[in-house]
Design a protein around this motif. Structure first.
Motif, short mmCIF file in Angstrom:
data_model
loop_
_atom_site.label_atom_id
_atom_site.label_comp_id
_atom_site.label_asym_id
_atom_site.label_seq_id
_atom_site.Cartn_x
_atom_site.Cartn_y
_atom_site.Cartn_z
N GLN A 37 2.08 1.66 -3.53
CA GLN A 37 1.21 2.29 -4.40
C GLN A 37 0.80 3.86 -4.11
OE1 GLN A 37 -2.23 -0.06 -3.35
NE2 GLN A 37 -2.29 -1.48 -5.27
N GLU A 38 0.88 4.02 -2.78
CA GLU A 38 0.72 5.60 -2.36
C GLU A 38 2.15 6.36 -3.03
OE1 GLU A 38 -1.52 7.68 -0.44
OE2 GLU A 38 -2.72 6.00 -0.14
N CYS A 39 3.07 5.65 -2.71
CA CYS A 39 4.36 6.45 -3.28
C CYS A 39 4.31 6.52 -4.89
CB CYS A 39 5.55 5.54 -2.80
SG CYS A 39 7.16 6.59 -2.63
N ASP A 40 3.65 5.57 -5.54
CA ASP A 40 3.74 5.35 -6.94
C ASP A 40 2.77 6.52 -7.54
OD1 ASP A 40 5.58 3.36 -7.11
OD2 ASP A 40 4.10 1.83 -7.49
N ILE A 41 1.66 6.53 -6.70
CA ILE A 41 0.49 7.46 -6.91
C ILE A 41 1.11 9.04 -6.91
CG2 ILE A 41 -1.70 8.53 -6.41
CD1 ILE A 41 -2.40 5.65 -5.79
N LEU A 42 1.88 9.10 -5.78
CA LEU A 42 2.27 10.40 -5.46
C LEU A 42 3.64 10.69 -6.49
CD1 LEU A 42 2.44 10.50 -1.42
CD2 LEU A 42 1.28 12.11 -3.05
N GLU B 85 1.73 11.77 -9.75
CA GLU B 85 1.28 13.07 -9.58
C GLU B 85 2.12 13.88 -9.55
OE1 GLU B 85 -1.27 13.48 -6.07
OE2 GLU B 85 -2.72 12.12 -6.94
N ARG C 37 0.94 -1.26 -0.02
CA ARG C 37 -0.11 -0.13 0.00
C ARG C 37 0.88 1.42 -0.09
NH1 ARG C 37 -5.23 1.07 3.98
NH2 ARG C 37 -5.85 2.66 2.54
N LEU C 38 2.06 1.25 0.83
CA LEU C 38 2.97 2.38 0.93
C LEU C 38 3.29 2.61 -0.74
CD1 LEU C 38 4.56 1.92 4.32
CD2 LEU C 38 3.58 4.14 3.28
#
Length: 120
Positions: free
Chosen positions: A7-12, A15, A4-5
């Motif tokens: 994924q969040e890191c990839d999303i950020l 962005e 999950r981290l």
């Protein structure tokens, strides 16, 4: 959680790349707009210089024509003055000759009168 981290890191990260791309695109757009504005201003400046040069040439030509007209009038005035002076000289010479002639006639009449009065 690690996933999950990630994924969040990839999303950020995506962005962030999107924001960087948007900023780069805005900067490029502004740069292009600035270059177009610069080109437009240079063209306007060139046109203004050309108009200014034409206006200066028109004014100079007008001044030259005006000076030529003044010069022509001055020459005409000088010629007229010279004619008047010559006429006055001729009148003076004629008046002087007439006065001399009249004086000689008076002198002759005086002599004749004197000789007539001596005879009597």
């Amino acid at each position: 959680m690690n996933f999950r981290l990630q994924q969040e890191c990839d999303i950020l990260s995506k962005e962030r790349k999107n924001v960087q791309e948007v900023i780069r695109q805005e900067f490029a757009d502004r740069l292009v707009a600035t270059e177009e504005e610069n080109r437009r201003l240079k063209n306007e400046m060139s046109e203004m210089r050309a108009r200014h040069k034409l206006e200066i040439e028109r004014i100079e030509k007008s001044k030259e024509e005006e000076l030529e007209e003044v010069h022509k009038r001055v020459k005409q005035a000088i010629v007229k003055k010279e004619d008047t002076v010559n006429q006055l000289r001729q009148q003076y010479d004629a008046a002087t000759k007439r006065a001399d002639h009249l004086e000689s006639l008076l002198e002759q009449q005086r002599k004749q009168l004197l000789s007539l009065s001596k005879k009597k």
